[in-house]
Write an enzyme that holds these catalytic residues in place. Structure first.
Site, PDB file in Angstrom:
ATOM      1  N   LYS A   1      26.666  47.553  11.510  1.00  0.00           N
ATOM      2  CA  LYS A   1      26.686  48.747  11.950  1.00  0.00           C
ATOM      3  C   LYS A   1      25.496  49.760  11.348  1.00  0.00           C
ATOM      4  O   LYS A   1      25.239  49.382  10.252  1.00  0.00           O
ATOM      5  CB  LYS A   1      28.210  49.295  12.135  1.00  0.00           C
ATOM      6  CG  LYS A   1      29.016  48.344  12.849  1.00  0.00           C
ATOM      7  CD  LYS A   1      30.490  49.069  13.029  1.00  0.00           C
ATOM      8  CE  LYS A   1      31.482  48.232  13.613  1.00  0.00           C
ATOM      9  NZ  LYS A   1      33.034  48.728  13.805  1.00  0.00           N
TER      10      LYS A   1
ATOM     11  N   ASN B   1      32.808  51.345   9.593  1.00  0.00           N
ATOM     12  CA  ASN B   1      33.344  50.133   8.758  1.00  0.00           C
ATOM     13  C   ASN B   1      32.431  48.883   8.563  1.00  0.00           C
ATOM     14  O   ASN B   1      32.971  47.877   8.361  1.00  0.00           O
ATOM     15  CB  ASN B   1      34.756  49.862   9.198  1.00  0.00           C
ATOM     16  CG  ASN B   1      34.808  49.464  10.565  1.00  0.00           C
ATOM     17  OD1 ASN B   1      33.557  49.425  11.271  1.00  0.00           O
ATOM     18  ND2 ASN B   1      35.930  49.043  11.275  1.00  0.00           N
TER      19      ASN B   1
ATOM     20  N   HIS C   1      31.275  44.495  12.704  1.00  0.00           N
ATOM     21  CA  HIS C   1      31.745  44.086  13.963  1.00  0.00           C
ATOM     22  C   HIS C   1      31.992  42.464  13.489  1.00  0.00           C
ATOM     23  O   HIS C   1      31.322  42.094  13.381  1.00  0.00           O
ATOM     24  CB  HIS C   1      31.462  44.467  14.901  1.00  0.00           C
ATOM     25  CG  HIS C   1      32.149  43.811  16.245  1.00  0.00           C
ATOM     26  ND1 HIS C   1      33.225  43.972  16.978  1.00  0.00           N
ATOM     27  CD2 HIS C   1      31.540  42.514  16.668  1.00  0.00           C
ATOM     28  CE1 HIS C   1      33.411  43.095  17.747  1.00  0.00           C
ATOM     29  NE2 HIS C   1      32.328  42.165  17.947  1.00  0.00           N
TER      30      HIS C   1
END
Ligand code: ATP
Ligand code: MG
Length: 147
Positions: free
Chosen positions: A11, A114, A117
């Site tokens: 990300k 976070n 994915h």
């Protein structure tokens, strides 16, 4: 039989913090083979489509904003039992709940940022891989090419 590939995204936050190399190292040292990979920036319409199951949730608009905020790395990973094993390797969605040694424990900044994915089913691995890669961009280590 469990599928042999999964789909992952590094990300924007992890890319911006120069974590591409370190994350790929964790992935490779845990037995995953990279069978497709590219650096791209999502358009808003693509991000909305990719996360459409979360449409209407409180975090949806902020998630789309974040996922389009900079380049990402999209990757297809191959391994026996890839989906389940990769979900274990990335850890809990919330990095404060992720186990030691997981990618999110190591590299996530927050629940939203976070780091990565990971597909949550073989069906979604197929849909997500097809969303980003054509056949000629994929290089399988397995004989049976079911994609
Ligand atoms: P991913 O689908 O990215 O692999 P996941 O399956 O662990 O993550 P989902 O519930 O599918 O988690 O949520 C998709 C993404 O939406 C999360 O990875 C995170 O970036 C964001 N997200 C989920 N829950 C929240 C929340 N409560 N607050 C902010 N962002 C969230
Ligand atoms: Mg998910």
């Amino acid at each position: 039989m469990a599928g042999t590939y999964t789909f992952t995204i590094i990300k924007p936050g992890a890319v911006a913090n120069e974590h591409i190399g370190p994350i790929l190292n964790v992935i490779n040292t845990h037995g995953f083979h990279i069978s497709a990979m590219k650096l791209i920036r999502l358009r808003t319409a693509q991000a909305r489509k990719f996360y459409e199951v979360h449409m209407g949730k409180s975090f949806y608009d902020a998630l789309i904003e974040f996922m389009t905020s900079g380049p990402i790395v999209v990757i297809i990973l191959e391994k026996e039992n890839a989906v389940e094993d990769y979900r274990k390797l990335i850890g809990n969605t919330d990095p404060t709940k992720a186990e030691e040694g997981t990618i999110r424990k190591l590299f996530a900044q927050s629940v939203q940022k976070n780091a990565v994915h990971g597909s949550d089913s073989d069906e979604n691995a197929r849909i997500e891989s097809d969303f980003f890669f054509s056949k000629s961009e994929r290089f399988s280590i397995f004989d049976e090419r079911d994609f």
